[in-house]
Design an enzyme around this catalytic site. Structure first.
Site, PDB file in Angstrom:
ATOM      1  N   PRO A  16       0.880  -1.235  -0.040  1.00  0.00           N
ATOM      2  CA  PRO A  16      -0.058  -0.126   0.103  1.00  0.00           C
ATOM      3  C   PRO A  16       0.982   0.916  -0.080  1.00  0.00           C
ATOM      4  O   PRO A  16       2.063   1.280   0.522  1.00  0.00           O
ATOM      5  CB  PRO A  16      -0.802  -0.234   1.238  1.00  0.00           C
ATOM      6  CG  PRO A  16      -0.825  -1.613   1.478  1.00  0.00           C
ATOM      7  CD  PRO A  16       0.806  -1.971   1.116  1.00  0.00           C
ATOM      8  N   CYS A  17       0.218   2.434  -0.421  1.00  0.00           N
ATOM      9  CA  CYS A  17       1.094   3.416  -0.498  1.00  0.00           C
ATOM     10  C   CYS A  17       0.381   4.799   0.020  1.00  0.00           C
ATOM     11  O   CYS A  17       0.811   6.024  -0.352  1.00  0.00           O
ATOM     12  CB  CYS A  17       1.439   3.724  -2.063  1.00  0.00           C
ATOM     13  SG  CYS A  17      -0.195   3.897  -3.104  1.00  0.00           S
ATOM     14  N   GLN A  18      -0.496   4.448   1.028  1.00  0.00           N
ATOM     15  CA  GLN A  18      -0.921   5.837   1.715  1.00  0.00           C
ATOM     16  C   GLN A  18      -0.029   6.699   2.184  1.00  0.00           C
ATOM     17  O   GLN A  18      -0.335   8.005   2.050  1.00  0.00           O
ATOM     18  CB  GLN A  18      -2.008   5.396   2.776  1.00  0.00           C
ATOM     19  CG  GLN A  18      -2.967   4.487   2.443  1.00  0.00           C
ATOM     20  CD  GLN A  18      -2.786   3.011   2.633  1.00  0.00           C
ATOM     21  OE1 GLN A  18      -1.595   2.735   2.291  1.00  0.00           O
ATOM     22  NE2 GLN A  18      -3.643   2.213   2.905  1.00  0.00           N
ATOM     23  N   PHE A  71       2.848   7.858   1.013  1.00  0.00           N
ATOM     24  CA  PHE A  71       3.532   8.702   0.206  1.00  0.00           C
ATOM     25  C   PHE A  71       2.813   9.820  -0.352  1.00  0.00           C
ATOM     26  O   PHE A  71       3.241  10.727  -0.984  1.00  0.00           O
ATOM     27  CB  PHE A  71       3.918   7.700  -1.267  1.00  0.00           C
ATOM     28  CG  PHE A  71       4.633   6.713  -0.841  1.00  0.00           C
ATOM     29  CD1 PHE A  71       6.071   6.655  -0.633  1.00  0.00           C
ATOM     30  CD2 PHE A  71       4.107   5.179  -0.815  1.00  0.00           C
ATOM     31  CE1 PHE A  71       6.688   5.654  -0.578  1.00  0.00           C
ATOM     32  CE2 PHE A  71       4.773   4.105  -0.452  1.00  0.00           C
ATOM     33  CZ  PHE A  71       6.135   4.301  -0.469  1.00  0.00           C
TER      34      PHE A  71
END
Length: 311
Positions: A70-72, A74
């Protein structure tokens, strides 16, 4: 090659890699239904646990580490805090696994939006992190329809190769096999992929051939647009519809949503692959998966590299 799989879900990526001849020796996911699906169809080597509870040093040695993080964390694109951001604990686990276990290769899958986070600064930091860990890193934006998948699904595939492997052993990203127009075979349409299935409202013995009663109402919004039978499917979704359910793609007959089985076929899962859990859970597992057909092409390249290394 021997593979560790993180954030495995129901196992679309793993299944394709295995079909090519590779071996997944350890896998992990926190979703109980996805793990049950994985165990029933792929194997018992998957561990159901929060990845934050796992000691990286206990993981087996492997040639490849794969997974989609997941990339929350960033979204703020604070390049100095990428690894420290609490929302990036899962990315940090993936990164630390690469750094500590030092596999020959890694494959990471993510949504297209990761390229635009922080005006491109986030992906720059991700590449910098992996290069600092000792990897030549490439970022590839892929439309799955270009690889024979009956779906215009765009995803980012990040490939890492340990820098000491040298130029002789270089991962070559799979070339497209299909195109919207041109010399290659035409994109596979959704009708070609699922038209052979019987009416789900009539008695049949097809696995998971049931569908959400969520009403088909056409609006200019993802999951509510008309499905053209002569084109690939829109992206199969994993997110909810605001009421806790999953918004399955409308069938091109306009009367209902795709069944779980039809959705799985759009994701190129085999027709004997059985999904475990509630209807919403099954839709979510499918929407989160990497199309099996594309995953196999990545697996074929790993097999080519293994054979070259052993010559």
């Amino acid at each position: 090659m021997k593979i560790i799989s993180l954030f495995s879900g129901a196992g679309g990526l793993d299944l394709g890699l295995i079909q090519a001849g590779n071996t997944v020796i350890w896998a992990n996911d926190i979703d109980k239904d996805a793990v049950a699906t994985y165990k029933e169809n792929i194997g018992d080597h998957i561990v159901c646990d929060d990845i934050k509870n796992i000691d990286i040093s206990t993981l087996p040695d492997a040639d490849v580490v794969v997974g989609g993080f997941p990339c929350q964390g960033f979204s703020q694109a604070n390049r100095l805090r990428t690894l420290e951001d609490d929302r990036n604990q899962l990315y940090r686990f993936f990164y630390n696994t690469i750094k500590i276990k030092q596999p020959k290769f890694f494959i990471a899958e993510n949504v297209k939006g990761i390229l635009s986070l922080g005006k491109g600064e986030a992906i720059k930091q991700i590449v910098a992190d992996f290069e600092a860990a000792g990897y030549i890193t490439s970022v590839n934006l892929v439309n799955m329809a270009n690889y024979g998948v009956p779906q215009t699904r765009q995803r980012v595939i990040i490939i890492g190769q340990r820098v000491d492997l040298g130029k002789e052993l270089r991962f070559i990203f799979p070339q497209p096999t299909h195109s919207k127009s041109g010399e290659l075979p035409k994109w596979v349409s959704i009708k070609e992929a699922i038209d052979h299935f019987p009416d789900p409202d009539k008695e049949n013995n097809i696995l998971n051939h049931i569908y959400s009663a969520y009403k088909v109402e056409y609006r200019n919004f993802t999951g509510h647009r008309k499905t053209d039978p002569d084109k690939p499917s829109p992206t199969v979704l994993a997110r909810g519809n605001g009421k806790g359910g999953v918004c399955a793609i409308p069938h091109y007959n306009g009367k209902r949503r795709l069944t779980i089985r039809e959705s799985a076929s759009v994701q190129t899962f085999p027709e004997d692959f059985h999904f475990v859990g509630t209807m919403n859970s099954c839709y979510r597992q499918i929407g989160n998966a990497v199309p099996v057909l594309f995953a196999r092409k990545l697996g074929d390249e790993l097999m080519r590299l293994e054979k070259e290394e052993n010559v």
